[in-house]
Design a protein around this motif. Sequence first.
Motif, PDB file in Angstrom:
ATOM      1  N   LEU A 178      43.075  40.981  41.952  1.00 50.18           N
ATOM      2  CA  LEU A 178      42.793  41.200  40.606  1.00 50.18           C
ATOM      3  C   LEU A 178      41.312  41.743  40.431  1.00 50.18           C
ATOM      4  N   GLY A 179      41.176  43.068  40.034  1.00 43.98           N
ATOM      5  CA  GLY A 179      39.902  43.334  39.970  1.00 43.98           C
ATOM      6  C   GLY A 179      39.429  43.958  38.634  1.00 43.98           C
ATOM      7  N   ASP A 180      38.194  43.860  38.336  1.00 42.99           N
ATOM      8  CA  ASP A 180      37.564  44.183  36.961  1.00 42.99           C
ATOM      9  C   ASP A 180      37.231  45.720  37.264  1.00 42.99           C
ATOM     10  N   GLU A 181      37.700  46.733  36.531  1.00 42.92           N
ATOM     11  CA  GLU A 181      37.277  47.982  36.803  1.00 42.92           C
ATOM     12  C   GLU A 181      35.755  48.606  36.410  1.00 42.92           C
ATOM     13  N   ALA A 182      35.249  47.684  35.770  1.00 50.02           N
ATOM     14  CA  ALA A 182      33.934  48.151  35.320  1.00 50.02           C
ATOM     15  C   ALA A 182      32.905  47.554  36.098  1.00 50.02           C
ATOM     16  N   SER A 183      33.139  46.470  36.479  1.00 49.49           N
ATOM     17  CA  SER A 183      32.012  45.576  37.401  1.00 49.49           C
ATOM     18  C   SER A 183      32.484  45.551  38.853  1.00 49.49           C
ATOM     19  N   ARG A 184      33.631  45.725  39.159  1.00 46.20           N
ATOM     20  CA  ARG A 184      34.363  46.066  40.554  1.00 46.20           C
ATOM     21  C   ARG A 184      34.185  44.486  41.087  1.00 46.20           C
ATOM     22  N   GLN A 185      34.215  43.641  40.474  1.00 40.61           N
ATOM     23  CA  GLN A 185      34.303  42.269  40.806  1.00 40.61           C
ATOM     24  C   GLN A 185      35.963  41.956  41.040  1.00 40.61           C
TER      25      GLN A 185
ATOM     26  N   PRO B 199      45.264  33.729  49.075  1.00 41.13           N
ATOM     27  CA  PRO B 199      44.935  34.546  50.636  1.00 41.13           C
ATOM     28  C   PRO B 199      45.661  33.820  51.704  1.00 41.13           C
ATOM     29  N   VAL B 200      46.037  34.628  52.428  1.00 41.36           N
ATOM     30  CA  VAL B 200      47.051  33.926  53.698  1.00 41.36           C
ATOM     31  C   VAL B 200      46.049  34.308  54.986  1.00 41.36           C
ATOM     32  N   PHE B 201      45.953  32.926  55.587  1.00 42.53           N
ATOM     33  CA  PHE B 201      45.009  33.077  56.937  1.00 42.53           C
ATOM     34  C   PHE B 201      45.364  34.201  57.706  1.00 42.53           C
ATOM     35  N   GLU B 202      46.403  34.607  58.145  1.00 48.19           N
ATOM     36  CA  GLU B 202      46.720  35.542  59.198  1.00 48.19           C
ATOM     37  C   GLU B 202      46.608  37.012  58.621  1.00 48.19           C
ATOM     38  N   GLN B 203      46.347  37.122  57.265  1.00 52.17           N
ATOM     39  CA  GLN B 203      46.127  38.440  56.613  1.00 52.17           C
ATOM     40  C   GLN B 203      44.685  38.797  56.161  1.00 52.17           C
ATOM     41  N   VAL B 204      43.836  37.858  56.386  1.00 52.51           N
ATOM     42  CA  VAL B 204      42.525  38.011  55.731  1.00 52.51           C
ATOM     43  C   VAL B 204      41.861  39.437  56.332  1.00 52.51           C
ATOM     44  N   ARG B 205      42.102  39.819  57.289  1.00 51.42           N
ATOM     45  CA  ARG B 205      41.510  41.462  57.886  1.00 51.42           C
ATOM     46  C   ARG B 205      42.225  42.402  56.978  1.00 51.42           C
ATOM     47  N   ARG B 206      43.387  42.315  56.603  1.00 54.19           N
ATOM     48  CA  ARG B 206      44.066  43.183  55.508  1.00 54.19           C
ATOM     49  C   ARG B 206      43.558  42.935  54.226  1.00 54.19           C
ATOM     50  N   GLU B 207      43.128  42.019  53.820  1.00 51.95           N
ATOM     51  CA  GLU B 207      42.584  41.750  52.317  1.00 51.95           C
ATOM     52  C   GLU B 207      41.253  42.076  52.519  1.00 51.95           C
ATOM     53  N   LEU B 208      40.425  42.033  53.539  1.00 50.21           N
ATOM     54  CA  LEU B 208      39.043  42.665  53.529  1.00 50.21           C
ATOM     55  C   LEU B 208      39.149  44.196  53.387  1.00 50.21           C
ATOM     56  N   ALA B 209      40.096  44.591  54.231  1.00 53.32           N
ATOM     57  CA  ALA B 209      40.051  46.134  54.253  1.00 53.32           C
ATOM     58  C   ALA B 209      40.620  46.792  52.839  1.00 53.32           C
ATOM     59  N   LEU B 210      41.488  46.150  52.036  1.00 54.51           N
ATOM     60  CA  LEU B 210      41.791  46.713  50.881  1.00 54.51           C
ATOM     61  C   LEU B 210      40.575  46.513  49.733  1.00 54.51           C
ATOM     62  N   LEU B 211      39.929  45.396  49.928  1.00 57.37           N
ATOM     63  CA  LEU B 211      38.920  45.181  49.208  1.00 57.37           C
ATOM     64  C   LEU B 211      37.867  46.182  49.331  1.00 57.37           C
ATOM     65  N   GLU B 212      37.461  46.621  50.592  1.00 59.03           N
ATOM     66  CA  GLU B 212      36.589  47.681  50.905  1.00 59.03           C
ATOM     67  C   GLU B 212      37.182  48.979  50.476  1.00 59.03           C
ATOM     68  N   GLU B 213      38.176  49.308  50.628  1.00 60.79           N
ATOM     69  CA  GLU B 213      38.924  50.670  50.281  1.00 60.79           C
ATOM     70  C   GLU B 213      38.910  50.718  49.100  1.00 60.79           C
ATOM     71  N   LEU B 214      39.158  49.623  47.927  1.00 65.33           N
ATOM     72  CA  LEU B 214      39.228  49.829  46.454  1.00 65.33           C
ATOM     73  C   LEU B 214      37.568  49.744  45.980  1.00 65.33           C
ATOM     74  N   GLY B 215      36.550  49.294  46.880  1.00 65.53           N
ATOM     75  CA  GLY B 215      35.476  49.296  46.257  1.00 65.53           C
ATOM     76  C   GLY B 215      34.922  48.095  45.427  1.00 65.53           C
TER      77      GLY B 215
END
Length: 177
Positions: free
Chosen positions: A18-25, A31-47
């Motif tokens: 879940l992200g706030d569009e204005a602040s980007r927080q 979060p699943v242990f084995e999927q941390v790289r996926r989550e980090l990549a998506l966070l980066e992609e979404l800014g």
Amino acid sequence: MIFRQLFDPQSSTYTYILGDEASRQAIIIDPVFEQVRRELALLEELGLTLVATLDTHVHADHVTGAWLLKAQTGARIALSAKSGAKGADLYLQHGDRVSFGKRYVEARATPGHTEGCTTFVLDDLSAAFTGDALLIRGCGRTDFQRGSPSELYRSIHAQIFSLPDNCAIYPGHDYAG
């Protein structure tokens, strides 16, 4: 609001960003242990900047990626004060809020599956993230970690079924497809 629902087929776990569009927080729920790289990549992609990870419950077959995400991003780890887990940054009580930008989720104690189960309700009551309290066509087991069928029944009725009819329910797992 930015919203992503992710799925880990190995553990049948849903993870929510879940992200706030204005602040980007942003926050990540379950979060699943084995999927941390996926989550980090998506966070980066979404800014998005991760400010907290939230776990709806803690037990052996729910292996969280919270500590890995904290090591990578500095995000705070939030979970129920009744979870019994050590090393979190925020130990949540019923009614506590976790903010991300101008948005927040409210922690609602929903014990029964485990003593520390928590449902997170979005500030505008449009979504609830129920973990193992309420699943698709079922609920979490109550036969370990101080689980209680009667307490789970009361939790679901008082904290989840009391939400508005238009509140979308997002479970922690989908074991049946």
